[in-house]
Design a protein around this motif. Structure first.
Motif, short mmCIF file in Angstrom:
data_model
loop_
_atom_site.label_atom_id
_atom_site.label_comp_id
_atom_site.label_asym_id
_atom_site.label_seq_id
_atom_site.Cartn_x
_atom_site.Cartn_y
_atom_site.Cartn_z
N LEU A 146 -4.75 -6.24 0.70
CA LEU A 146 -3.47 -5.79 0.75
C LEU A 146 -3.47 -4.29 1.29
CD1 LEU A 146 -2.28 -7.07 -2.49
CD2 LEU A 146 -1.32 -7.78 -0.06
N ALA A 147 -4.33 -3.38 0.93
CA ALA A 147 -4.38 -1.99 0.95
C ALA A 147 -4.46 -1.47 2.61
CB ALA A 147 -5.34 -1.30 0.04
N ARG A 148 -4.99 -2.64 3.30
CA ARG A 148 -5.32 -2.38 4.70
C ARG A 148 -3.90 -2.21 5.50
NH1 ARG A 148 -10.25 -5.44 3.86
NH2 ARG A 148 -9.22 -7.46 4.34
N ASP A 149 -2.94 -2.88 4.84
CA ASP A 149 -1.58 -2.70 5.59
C ASP A 149 -0.50 -2.38 4.72
OD1 ASP A 149 0.67 -3.16 7.13
OD2 ASP A 149 0.47 -5.42 7.30
N ARG A 150 -0.36 -0.94 4.49
CA ARG A 150 0.30 -0.35 3.68
C ARG A 150 1.80 -0.65 4.09
NH1 ARG A 150 -1.08 3.03 -0.97
NH2 ARG A 150 -3.39 3.08 -1.06
N SER A 151 2.05 -1.07 5.25
CA SER A 151 3.37 -1.35 5.71
C SER A 151 3.85 -2.50 5.07
CB SER A 151 3.45 -1.39 7.12
OG SER A 151 2.53 -2.73 7.42
N TYR A 152 2.91 -3.52 4.66
CA TYR A 152 3.14 -4.63 3.73
C TYR A 152 3.75 -4.23 2.58
CZ TYR A 152 2.98 -9.09 1.05
OH TYR A 152 3.24 -10.09 0.16
N VAL A 153 3.20 -3.52 1.81
CA VAL A 153 3.54 -2.84 0.56
C VAL A 153 4.74 -2.19 0.50
CG1 VAL A 153 2.85 -1.38 -1.30
CG2 VAL A 153 1.04 -2.63 0.00
N ARG A 154 4.88 -1.56 1.44
CA ARG A 154 6.18 -0.77 1.47
C ARG A 154 7.54 -1.77 1.80
NH1 ARG A 154 2.84 3.27 4.00
NH2 ARG A 154 3.20 2.47 5.96
N GLY A 155 7.00 -2.80 2.78
CA GLY A 155 7.88 -3.79 2.79
C GLY A 155 8.41 -4.61 1.75
N VAL A 156 7.45 -5.00 0.81
CA VAL A 156 7.74 -5.61 -0.35
C VAL A 156 8.64 -4.85 -1.30
CG1 VAL A 156 6.59 -6.26 -2.73
CG2 VAL A 156 5.62 -6.94 -0.34
N LEU A 157 8.42 -3.49 -1.42
CA LEU A 157 8.88 -2.57 -2.17
C LEU A 157 10.61 -2.29 -1.60
CD1 LEU A 157 8.93 -0.91 -4.66
CD2 LEU A 157 8.19 1.11 -3.44
N ARG A 158 10.64 -2.39 -0.45
CA ARG A 158 12.05 -2.33 0.12
C ARG A 158 13.01 -3.53 -0.09
NH1 ARG A 158 9.45 0.18 4.59
NH2 ARG A 158 9.20 -1.87 5.74
N ALA A 159 12.12 -4.59 0.12
CA ALA A 159 13.13 -5.95 -0.31
C ALA A 159 13.32 -6.02 -1.66
CB ALA A 159 11.95 -7.13 0.00
N GLY A 160 12.43 -5.55 -2.67
CA GLY A 160 12.77 -5.59 -3.94
C GLY A 160 13.70 -4.62 -4.09
#
Length: 374
Positions: free
Chosen positions: A337-351
């Protein structure tokens, strides 16, 4: 709720209530004055999980560690998997309650989201959101402050303890009013279940008081949430004191196998060669035995007996192997997951969007009840 976890598993608010024995997570019930006993609460949740909404979370002051994992994360995932509607708050504003600035905040927020996702939190079933990204939530603080007195806040034992251990030279208004801010965190979502450590019951009682007084004054809008008391064993750090991010005595979930081995190798033990599990008489040794037992899903007395006269070196090898084996899948998921921080930020934005929509709906109800819709 470990909302403002300063550095351990139960400080300031949102630990998920539960303990794990023999691979089975047991839900823990609220105090008798709040609801029926543990068995009844577990039965109610299993019978109708969709009737429960839980809010929990953490302060982004650094990476989560084993204390957080066994104290809250595993049971958080368990409740999610049962079908309980789950909200996890990243309490970024509350980092400022006991410090002047929030250093590396964006990094810590993303790390906290990563740790939750790696532990099994599913963003399709759980709303992960940042406190500061939900304005309507924070707007609830104003009417809520009118429902409690300064004297009541001053008597709160948890606030008094936090003030006594504060890093600031003076008490900020944010720290003093923290219980009311936490009430807004809980009530915006209309959560009816809040996992807490026993020391956090005074905070939850403020939330229940705010809900009750608002309902009495303006008409029923909010539920009075029940406490899920956590009896997860408190893990000691490698120095024998409470496991804590700030003390450097904790094994982070994101630590490498080598880092874990180094930390455990330096852990404090005692002079007795024979290993036993005696939390009161031998707290440091017993803390390591317990950690291995939790990772191996075994009874700590059995783990200690297996090590026997092997001494501290054998104990530390057992702990290192147990921790690294247990956390290997989590660490692999986290690294991916850490290889794509944009995914993590996307999860947070959706939440954030989902939490904001709920908060706006709740604020609309508040405005209607108070007659402040113009």
């Amino acid at each position: 709720m470990t909302l403002t976890t300063t550095d351990g598993t139960t400080a300031h608010g949102t630990t998920t209530g539960g303990t794990t024995t023999g691979g089975t997570t047991t839900l823990l019930g609220p105090e008798p004055e709040h609801a029926a006993g543990p068995a009844d609460l577990e039965s109610r949740i299993r019978r109708a999980p969709g009737r429960f909404r839980m809010l929990t979370g953490d302060r982004p002051t650094g990476r989560l560690h084993l204390g957080h994992y066994f104290g809250t994360l595993r049971n958080r995932v368990h409740l999610q998997d049962l079908g309980v509607e789950t909200y996890v708050i990243v309490a970024d504003y509350q980092v400022l309650t006991d410090r002047d600035v929030a250093e590396r905040l964006a990094e810590h927020v993303e790390d906290l989201v990563l740790d939750n996702l790696a532990a099994g939190i599913d963003p399709d079933r759980t709303v992960l959101f940042a406190h500061s990204a939900v304005p309507a939530l924070n707007q609830l603080l104003l009417p809520f402050l009118s429902l409690v007195s300064v004297a009541e806040l001053g008597r709160n034992p948890t606030v008094k303890d936090e003030i006594a251990h504060s890093r600031q030279s003076a008490v900020s208004g944010l720290m003093f009013t923290y219980p009311v801010h936490q009430a807004a965190d809980i009530l915006f979502s209309k959560a009816n279940v809040v996992p807490v450590g026993r020391d956090q019951l005074p905070h939850l009682e403020v939330t229940r008081t705010v809900a009750r007084r608002f309902n009495d004054r303006y008409g029923r809008v909010f539920p009075e949430p029940e406490a899920l008391l956590s009896t997860a064993p408190a893990l000691l750090g490698t120095d024998g004191s409470k496991m804590s991010k700030s003390r450097g005595n904790a094994v982070a979930l994101a630590a490498t196998a080598d880092e874990t081995a180094r930390l455990v190798k330096g852990a404090k033990t005692d002079a007795q060669r024979h290993i036993t599990y005696d939390p009161e008489g031998r707290p440091e040794v017993s803390g390591l035995v317990l950690l291995a037992a939790l990772c191996q899903d075994r009874d700590p007395h059995e783990v200690a007996a297996g090590i026997g006269d092997g001494g501290a070196a054998a104990l530390k090898r057992t702990v290192t192997e147990a921790v690294n084996e247990h956390l290997a899948p989590l660490r692999a998921r986290r690294a991916e997951l850490a290889r794509d921080r944009s995914y993590v930020r996307g999860v947070l934005r959706a939440g954030n969007e989902r939490a904001a929509a709920l908060a706006e709906a709740t604020l609309d109800e508040v405005r209607d009840a108070m007659g402040t819709r113009y």
